[in-house]
Enzyme design. Sequence first.
Site, PDB file in Angstrom:
ATOM      1  N   SER A  79      -9.730  -0.815   7.060  1.00 40.79           N
ATOM      2  CA  SER A  79      -9.483  -0.708   5.921  1.00 40.79           C
ATOM      3  C   SER A  79      -8.025  -1.695   5.238  1.00 40.79           C
ATOM      4  O   SER A  79      -7.877  -1.917   4.037  1.00 40.79           O
ATOM      5  CB  SER A  79      -8.395   0.720   5.988  1.00 40.79           C
ATOM      6  OG  SER A  79      -9.298   1.627   5.815  1.00 40.79           O
ATOM      7  N   LYS A 139       1.116  -1.310   0.199  1.00 43.77           N
ATOM      8  CA  LYS A 139      -0.366  -0.538  -0.397  1.00 43.77           C
ATOM      9  C   LYS A 139       0.962   1.417  -0.199  1.00 43.77           C
ATOM     10  O   LYS A 139       2.377   1.614   0.616  1.00 43.77           O
ATOM     11  CB  LYS A 139      -0.764   0.327   1.200  1.00 43.77           C
ATOM     12  CG  LYS A 139      -1.739   1.052   1.464  1.00 43.77           C
ATOM     13  CD  LYS A 139      -2.751   1.670   2.495  1.00 43.77           C
ATOM     14  CE  LYS A 139      -3.561   1.461   3.231  1.00 43.77           C
ATOM     15  NZ  LYS A 139      -4.831   1.408   4.177  1.00 43.77           N
ATOM     16  N   SER A 142      -9.519   1.542   3.483  1.00 42.85           N
ATOM     17  CA  SER A 142      -8.312   2.345   2.441  1.00 42.85           C
ATOM     18  C   SER A 142      -7.537   1.843   2.257  1.00 42.85           C
ATOM     19  O   SER A 142      -6.702   1.938   0.455  1.00 42.85           O
ATOM     20  CB  SER A 142      -7.943   3.805   3.199  1.00 42.85           C
ATOM     21  OG  SER A 142      -6.619   2.627   4.186  1.00 42.85           O
TER      22      SER A 142
END
Lengths: 61, 470
Positions: free
Chosen positions: B181, B80, B157
């Site tokens: 997330s 990420k 997210s």
Amino acid sequence: MTSDRIDLDTLRSGARLAGFAWTDAELDEIRTQVEAALRLLRVLESVDLGSTEPTTSFRAV
Amino acid sequence: MPELVWAPVTELARMIASKAVSPVEVVRAHLDRISALDGDLRAYITVCGDAALDAARAAEGALMTGGAPGPLHGVPYALKDLYDTAGVRTTGGSRIFADRVPTVDATVARRLAQAGAILLGKLNMVEFAYGPEGLNPHYGHAHNPWDATTPRMAGGSSSGSGVAVAAGLAPAALGSDTGGSIRIPASLCGITGLKPTYGRVSRAGVLPLAWSMDHVGPMTRTAADGALLLRVMAGYDPADASSSVLPVPDYPVALTGDVKGLRVGMLRNGFLDAAAPPVQAAVEAAANTLVSAGAVLDEVKLERTSLAAAGALAVVAAEALAYHAELLRTRAADYDPEVARRLRVSAFVGGAHYVRAQQVRALVREEIDAALARRDVLLAPTTPVAAPALDERRVALGDGPSDVRTALLRFTRPFNFSGHPVCALPCGFTQTGLPVGMQLVGRPFDEATVLRAADAFQRLTDFHTRRPVM
């Protein structure tokens, strides 16, 4: 701040206290979200916390 | 030989170590697939193609000269874009950090590299991790690969992480989880995501959203892969004051496949009952699957998790604003307008709210601990609905309509607030072929039991093996 409806003056004061100088348009844009957040935060005000201390660290290191 | 882009991490590691396949082949297969599909899927912000191939060649050379391979030698993965990577830009999903190039790796990135893993690239995400839908106006919304006709949310997210693993663009990825997330994209994209206990994995070098709510963890297609990655990632880090000195168990060894006598507490009230009917049906069926394998099921009612929404709001708002205050003053126009609005609202959360939230936090944790004193894991849906359409703003739940954002966070956020470990994994599909996810919540630092239960479920079912048609 626990009232349901917040006027622009209150939003302006709140923002200023937090150190921000937002325009009236920016404040108006977040008015309903602020009202919703404060309604939710009222839940915290209603809890009987007794002598519970704030948790600053969760787990034993 | 299995198709390389769909092979689990455990199998890739074995094939590479035994020289059945070259790391160069594996990396090239993934880079080719990224090239072919990511223009539409938008899982990646930065692809490190040349560096990955160089690392793969070095890994191949090391094997040929008889070097002892690490547990992830030659295995590709992606991060990420919240994790610092030395020499590779780390944007946080934001235009503000578009040219930010760290000089030091995040601790977990360094640990994975030391274990031999090869970085494919940096993954798309919600700006600064502040949102559960998976939308990003700067780098494009990551598209859920499970619906080729209607653009759907990947969840956030860690949206790019969910999409990349689901679509075969990486065998594993790291995400972060502050309100859900890792688990929300895992649920919406049909993969396995682990939010470890708070303090189990170092957050050093990971851009923060809310320091006391942020968790770092793996996103994979199997619980066994998650166990392998966690074994490498976990452990005390002097650079992260919240990281635990507790020893790191050998998680892969704990995966016995046995759930006889496993005490499972179903969270019905406020969780299962609030989910949409297809989710309810899938999670009920999953519980029955565990029972048929010898688990013991009862129902648990948590009264205090309703406090977690208010408490988590106060904590995340205050901590996020503390990090972003200066940027919000100087670069407001460069934020995602939705993220900027959330940060502005944060300014109205007072210090007293924050302290009361931390007091409530102790109460919420205490109740979950009490439920787990008599059970090994708690079971609940991960999200109350399957992937909404990108433009959907309201959804129908089992207890009434809700806005999408609140709905997606509803079942995950309490366990960020409490810090318990949770594994989210696929447990079924809707009639239209969208994945449904469940989550298993464990005792603090008992990721071994959580992963054992998840792995056992995956030995009994095949939901985690299905692939989207692309």
